[in-house]
Scaffold this active site. Structure first.
Site, PDB file in Angstrom:
ATOM      1  N   SER A 113      33.624  23.828  45.089  1.00 31.48           N
ATOM      2  CA  SER A 113      34.197  22.870  44.391  1.00 31.48           C
ATOM      3  C   SER A 113      33.930  22.647  42.991  1.00 31.48           C
ATOM      4  O   SER A 113      34.172  23.605  42.162  1.00 31.48           O
ATOM      5  CB  SER A 113      34.053  21.613  45.206  1.00 31.48           C
ATOM      6  OG  SER A 113      34.674  20.493  44.688  1.00 31.48           O
ATOM      7  N   HIS A 114      33.444  21.710  42.560  1.00 30.15           N
ATOM      8  CA  HIS A 114      33.017  21.385  40.916  1.00 30.15           C
ATOM      9  C   HIS A 114      31.593  21.870  40.692  1.00 30.15           C
ATOM     10  O   HIS A 114      31.196  21.818  39.387  1.00 30.15           O
ATOM     11  CB  HIS A 114      33.184  19.988  40.909  1.00 30.15           C
ATOM     12  CG  HIS A 114      32.338  19.240  41.964  1.00 30.15           C
ATOM     13  ND1 HIS A 114      32.866  18.903  43.067  1.00 30.15           N
ATOM     14  CD2 HIS A 114      31.154  18.829  41.789  1.00 30.15           C
ATOM     15  CE1 HIS A 114      31.972  18.276  43.518  1.00 30.15           C
ATOM     16  NE2 HIS A 114      30.893  18.073  42.900  1.00 30.15           N
ATOM     17  N   ASP A 277      39.387  19.914  39.271  1.00 26.40           N
ATOM     18  CA  ASP A 277      38.237  20.636  39.519  1.00 26.40           C
ATOM     19  C   ASP A 277      38.174  21.933  39.760  1.00 26.40           C
ATOM     20  O   ASP A 277      39.035  22.748  39.806  1.00 26.40           O
ATOM     21  CB  ASP A 277      37.235  19.550  40.515  1.00 26.40           C
ATOM     22  CG  ASP A 277      37.620  19.914  41.808  1.00 26.40           C
ATOM     23  OD1 ASP A 277      38.912  20.417  42.115  1.00 26.40           O
ATOM     24  OD2 ASP A 277      36.612  20.017  42.823  1.00 26.40           O
ATOM     25  N   ASP A 279      38.119  23.765  42.408  1.00 28.04           N
ATOM     26  CA  ASP A 279      39.034  24.236  43.561  1.00 28.04           C
ATOM     27  C   ASP A 279      40.178  23.480  43.547  1.00 28.04           C
ATOM     28  O   ASP A 279      40.893  23.982  44.576  1.00 28.04           O
ATOM     29  CB  ASP A 279      38.298  24.479  44.800  1.00 28.04           C
ATOM     30  CG  ASP A 279      37.709  22.988  45.314  1.00 28.04           C
ATOM     31  OD1 ASP A 279      37.689  22.305  44.524  1.00 28.04           O
ATOM     32  OD2 ASP A 279      37.857  22.795  46.389  1.00 28.04           O
ATOM     33  N   ASP A 281      41.133  20.566  43.951  1.00 24.06           N
ATOM     34  CA  ASP A 281      41.485  19.321  44.915  1.00 24.06           C
ATOM     35  C   ASP A 281      40.942  17.634  44.340  1.00 24.06           C
ATOM     36  O   ASP A 281      41.597  16.956  44.945  1.00 24.06           O
ATOM     37  CB  ASP A 281      40.781  19.413  46.357  1.00 24.06           C
ATOM     38  CG  ASP A 281      39.320  19.563  46.230  1.00 24.06           C
ATOM     39  OD1 ASP A 281      38.540  19.611  45.095  1.00 24.06           O
ATOM     40  OD2 ASP A 281      38.583  19.673  47.305  1.00 24.06           O
ATOM     41  N   ARG A 282      40.369  18.025  43.141  1.00 24.03           N
ATOM     42  CA  ARG A 282      39.921  16.827  42.573  1.00 24.03           C
ATOM     43  C   ARG A 282      40.849  16.336  41.554  1.00 24.03           C
ATOM     44  O   ARG A 282      41.446  17.261  40.833  1.00 24.03           O
ATOM     45  CB  ARG A 282      38.335  16.500  42.191  1.00 24.03           C
ATOM     46  CG  ARG A 282      37.435  16.652  43.183  1.00 24.03           C
ATOM     47  CD  ARG A 282      36.194  16.238  42.920  1.00 24.03           C
ATOM     48  NE  ARG A 282      35.193  16.503  44.034  1.00 24.03           N
ATOM     49  CZ  ARG A 282      33.968  15.767  43.915  1.00 24.03           C
ATOM     50  NH1 ARG A 282      33.490  15.397  42.939  1.00 24.03           N
ATOM     51  NH2 ARG A 282      33.221  16.002  44.812  1.00 24.03           N
ATOM     52  N   LYS A 376      42.464  16.810  49.776  1.00 29.82           N
ATOM     53  CA  LYS A 376      42.756  16.163  48.749  1.00 29.82           C
ATOM     54  C   LYS A 376      43.499  17.141  47.751  1.00 29.82           C
ATOM     55  O   LYS A 376      43.109  18.212  47.988  1.00 29.82           O
ATOM     56  CB  LYS A 376      41.569  15.494  48.236  1.00 29.82           C
ATOM     57  CG  LYS A 376      40.466  16.197  47.849  1.00 29.82           C
ATOM     58  CD  LYS A 376      39.194  15.303  47.543  1.00 29.82           C
ATOM     59  CE  LYS A 376      37.962  16.327  47.377  1.00 29.82           C
ATOM     60  NZ  LYS A 376      37.022  16.172  48.342  1.00 29.82           N
TER      61      LYS A 376
HETATM   62  C1  G1P Z   1      31.262  14.525  47.581  1.00 26.26           C
HETATM   63  C2  G1P Z   1      31.740  13.344  47.436  1.00 26.26           C
HETATM   64  C3  G1P Z   1      32.805  13.180  48.780  1.00 26.26           C
HETATM   65  C4  G1P Z   1      33.761  14.580  48.700  1.00 26.26           C
HETATM   66  C5  G1P Z   1      32.912  15.734  48.656  1.00 26.26           C
HETATM   67  C6  G1P Z   1      33.663  16.867  48.601  1.00 26.26           C
HETATM   68  O1  G1P Z   1      30.498  14.545  48.701  1.00 26.26           O
HETATM   69  O2  G1P Z   1      31.140  12.228  47.428  1.00 26.26           O
HETATM   70  O3  G1P Z   1      33.638  12.158  48.593  1.00 26.26           O
HETATM   71  O4  G1P Z   1      34.524  14.320  50.075  1.00 26.26           O
HETATM   72  O5  G1P Z   1      31.982  15.791  47.632  1.00 26.26           O
HETATM   73  O6  G1P Z   1      34.452  16.970  47.496  1.00 26.26           O
HETATM   74  P1  G1P Z   1      28.840  14.234  48.968  1.00 26.26           P
HETATM   75  O7  G1P Z   1      28.102  14.951  47.857  1.00 26.26           O
HETATM   76  O8  G1P Z   1      28.650  12.751  48.427  1.00 26.26           O
HETATM   77  O9  G1P Z   1      28.292  14.488  50.240  1.00 26.26           O
HETATM   78 ZN    ZN Z   2      36.871  20.408  44.893  1.00 19.73          ZN
END
Ligand code: G1P
Ligand code: ZN
Length: 543
Positions: A113-114, A277, A279, A281-282, A376
């Site tokens: 992800s990010h 972000d 990948d 999705d955000r 997302k």
């Molecule tokens: C975090 C975010 C959560 C999201 C996840 C994946 O997870 O809080 O809402 O679904 O990233 O993007 P966390 O690090 O809090 O477990």
């Molecule tokens: Zn992501």
């Protein structure tokens, strides 16, 4: 083609977290680490012979190597076909779209992800099931269990696939189809939104900047926003994806997307700004000198959904993760539709969407989406906002002001304490837990504590139970303080404190959230003793 059975041994620590298995690249590069996990997935997901697997990632460092290993393992394990994005690229929502469109058995998405990318940064992998969504907990737990028992994995001896050429290749009996990473997703977006109206908006005196943060959305945003919708060239900034995300931290929030924030808060600021972000999705939504919290964004989308062609007949219901503010609950109530409260993580929305119970869902962590896919979706959210702006012809700020007049404002903020000592983080949560009984009825921050608990969830569709999903301190007036440990970090622990307070009085709606929540922030420190346990007096990131 020779199939090799490679002897291996279990490697500790392969339990998928909130969103798949994440670890440092150096960990993933250890012999057998990736292969052990992939074989464990293939071993537990059912009969994969003759099936199709979707494969792609956010393009971060190690993406290409991982893709080649996985293709060879897919061939050895009996898949009939792998659909892989050109260059090994698929944004997370695009992967979900492709799994659904081609009715694949499932998909492997390579992303952290990010989280920063590069040889010393992070990598990740997750399995998505045939509905296009993240594997539910029963599946991720089965995968984990398998990683603790594995003794061998299967891989073919073959040349690498040319990932940069669109076309069909074979590897033994298996077909590898390298697909355009953007086309299917772009077509899906075109079918959801009023592209003519958005084109009209972008042709007016309307200025807009999209920050792809050198991550996967660059090509998607350029194709959709600039080529298809006619936004001026240069609307997409940092649009060239890089293996190390340009050394940045592609998390679209006020801290990490500072380049975009500076533009939207600068002189001559554009009307609208957005970012996605690593990948894809955000999303973050900004107006001229104005930030829309993700919780509010979800509420505004729900309230304005019928302006979007795909949702013009209304939405079935909404869902939000527990820490997300209750702003959308008020919209759901006004619309007379159900609102579900789920644990953190997109995997909990899948069953509700499959059952037709919810159309829109979101998380406070800059995630919003709908049942068009099972992830997302960052660009989808940006297009949703453009569609609303095109129809309403008002500024982002005035849309929010109007929303708060109608529904009241849920002041909201999340404070993250990153890379905290794990033992200290556990102590912080335990300290609050130890006071569950004594806090009840006490007055904190001028509010009476109604209930304290560890959030637990029973999935209304499949009955599965998830416990320990966050420590909640709930007040009589609906305000909340929530403590949670992150399930996605890769160094130490991250404590998240979520703060929410509801305000109906419109004369107070212009307050800065940190000011409006100041007494709640003090109360959170006081009941958790976070500063004492962790030695930290201020958060790493405030969103
Ligand atoms: C975090 C975010 C959560 C999201 C996840 C994946 O997870 O809080 O809402 O679904 O990233 O993007 P966390 O690090 O809090 O477990
Ligand atoms: Zn992501």
């Amino acid at each position: 083609m020779r199939i090799k059975s490679m002897p291996t041994q279990p490697i500790a620590g392969q339990r998928p977290g909130t969103s798949g298995l994440r670890a440092k690249v150096k960990v993933f590069q250890q012999p057998h680490y990736l292969a052990n996990f992939v074989q464990s997935v293939f071993d537990v997901i059912g009969d994969i012979s003759g099936q199709t697997l979707v494969l792609g990632g956010d393009g971060r460092y190690f993406n290409r190597e991982a893709i080649q290993i996985i293709i060879k393992m897919a061939a050895a394990n009996g898949f009939a076909k792998v659909l892989v994005g050109q260059g090994g690229i698929l944004s997370t929502p695009a992967a979900s779209c492709v799994i659904r469109k081609y009715q694949a058995f499932g998909g492997l998405i390579l992303s952290a992800s990010h989280n920063p990318a590069g040889p010393d940064a992070d990598f990740g992998i997750k399995y998505n099931i045939g509905n296009g969504g993240p594997a539910p907990e029963q599946v991720t737990e089965a995968i984990f269990k398998r990683t603790t028992e594995i003794t061998a994995y299967k891989i073919v001896e073959a040349d690498d696939i040319h990932l940069d050429e669109i076309g069909q290749f074979s590897m033994g009996d298996m077909q590898v189809q390298v697909i355009d990473a953007v086309a299917d997703y772009a077509a899906l977006m075109q079918g959801i939104f009023d592209f003519d109206a958005i084109r009209g908006l972008l042709a007016q005196d309307f200025s807009f900047v999209f920050d792809a943060m050198h991550a996967v959305t660059g090509p998607y945003a350029t194709t959709i926003l600039e080529d298809m919708l006619g936004a001026p060239k240069g609307t997409v900034i940092n649009g060239e994806p890089k293996e190390d995300f340009g050394g940045g931290h592609p998390d679209p929030n006020l801290t990490y997307a500072h380049e975009l924030v500076d533009i939207l808060y600068g002189d001559d600021a554009p009307d609208f700004g957005a970012a996605s972000d690593g990948d894809g999705d955000r999303n973050m939504i900004l107006g001229n000198h104005f930030f829309v919290t993700p919780s509010d964004s979800l509420a505004v989308m729900a309230a304005n959904a019928t302006l979007v062609p795909a949702y013009q007949d209304g939405i079935a219901g909404v869902a939000r993760s527990m820490p997300t503010s209750g702003a959308v609950d008020r919209v759901a109530e006004a619309l007379g539709i159900d609102c579900y409260e789920t644990p953190t993580g997109w995997k909990f929305f899948g069953s509700l969407m499959d059952a037709g119970k919810v159309t829109l869902c979101g998380e406070e962590s800059f995630g919003t989406g709908s049942d068009h896919v099972r992830e997302k979706d960052g660009l989808w959210a940006v297009l949703f906002w453009l569609n609303i702006l095109a129809v309403r012809q008002e500024s982002v700020e005035s849309i929010l002001a109007d929303h708060w007049v109608k529904y009241g404002r849920n002041f909201y903020s999340r404070h993250d304490y990153e890379a905290v000592d794990s033992a200290a983080a556990t102590q912080v949560l335990q300290h609050v837990r130890d006071q569950f009984e004594s806090l009840k009825g006490q007055t904190l921050a001028g509010r009476v504590v109604k209930l304290c608990d560890d959030f637990a969830y029973t999935d209304p569709i499949d009955g599965s139970i998830s416990t320990n999903q966050g420590v909640r301190v709930l007040f009589e007036d609906g305000s909340r303080i929530i403590f949670r440990l992150s399930g996605t970090g890769t160094s130490g622990a991250t404590i998240r404190i979520y703060l929410e307070s509801y305000e109906q009085d419109t004369t107070k709606h212009d307050l800065d959230a940190q000011v409006a929540l100041a007494d709640m922030i003090d109360a959170a420190h006081q009941i958790s003793k976070l500063p004492e346990f962790t030695g930290r007096d201020k958060p790493t990131v405030i969103t």
